[in-house]
Design an enzyme around this catalytic site. Structure first.
Site, mmCIF file in Angstrom:
data_model
loop_
_atom_site.group_PDB
_atom_site.id
_atom_site.type_symbol
_atom_site.label_atom_id
_atom_site.label_comp_id
_atom_site.label_asym_id
_atom_site.label_seq_id
_atom_site.Cartn_x
_atom_site.Cartn_y
_atom_site.Cartn_z
ATOM 1 N N GLY A 44 -55.089 -45.581 9.225
ATOM 2 C CA GLY A 44 -55.179 -44.533 10.409
ATOM 3 C C GLY A 44 -55.350 -45.107 11.802
ATOM 4 O O GLY A 44 -55.070 -46.328 12.099
ATOM 5 N N CYS A 45 -56.060 -44.196 12.503
ATOM 6 C CA CYS A 45 -56.083 -44.688 13.911
ATOM 7 C C CYS A 45 -57.010 -45.658 14.003
ATOM 8 O O CYS A 45 -58.120 -45.944 13.222
ATOM 9 C CB CYS A 45 -57.014 -43.695 14.665
ATOM 10 S SG CYS A 45 -57.634 -43.778 16.467
#
Length: 214
Positions: A44-45
């Site tokens: 993810g981020c």
């Protein structure tokens, strides 16, 4: 990063799981002679992952960047557009005498992200947000795959683990404004909603793994 802003008193609960220690890990005796080692994860981020692993005792440095793509270069504009198949990643430099690769994996799977999500993490969608491990040595690849198998067999998660285990090819550091983003931007809306809750959960669950406060 997608901006999911808190509405009223609503806050997104950070992902976390209590999972077993890896049965298979890298013997520190086999690595300490080489000095520091590198681990490369995608989940993810990369802002929150970087901030979390920077607090792990034995971790010397963490950078945000891009790995796993089809082109010999990467930048945020190209990666976020999906044109290179790179994943937002972090490169961890760590001392295997203080923290093992298996311990890093446990943190990654239990608090770092939800490994059952396919090509996304929460509001962030696309291949650039996939769950992946880029093994820098054959030992890392063996330990990572063995741990995934162990977690699957123990049914640690309600759904199948989607994490890809690939050989490390290259890591392209992200732009300067992406480095230490959480530390420099604690009031950013995305950080408030997604990253600070993740950090709090990590500190609660792994208080014994934190660096000593100076």
């Amino acid at each position: 990063m997608g901006l999911a802003i808190a509405v009223g008193s609503f806050l997104i609960s950070p992902f976390s799981k209590v999972i077993p220690d890896p049965v298979v890990d890298i013997n520190p005796v086999s690595t300490t002679a080489r000095g520091t080692e590198k681990a490369v994860f995608a989940g993810g981020c990369f802002w929150g992952l970087e901030a979390m692993f920077e607090e792990v005792r034995g971790v010397k440095d963490v950078q945000t960047g891009y790995s796993g793509g089809t082109e010999a270069t990467a930048n945020y504009a190209r990666v976020s557009g999906g044109g290179t198949d790179h994943a937002e990643s972090i490169e961890i430099v760590y001392d295997p005498a203080q923290v093992s690769y298996g311990e890093l994996l446990k943190i990654f799977f239990s608090v770092g992200h939800d490994p059952t999500q396919v090509n996304r993490q929460g509001v962030d969608q696309g291949r650039q947000y996939r769950s992946a491990i880029f093994a820098t040595t054959p030992e890392q690849k063996q330990v990572a795959q063995a741990y995934i198998d162990q977690l699957e067999e123990s049914q640690a998660f309600d759904q199948a683990i989607a994490t890809e285990v690939n050989d490390f090819d290259a890591f392209y550091p992200a732009e300067d404004y992406h480095q230490d983003f959480v530390q420099r931007n604690p009031a950013h809306p995305y950080v408030l909603v997604h990253d600070l809750p993740k950090l709090r959960k990590f500190r609660q669950q792994y208080s014994d793994k934190l660096k000593a406060q100076s």
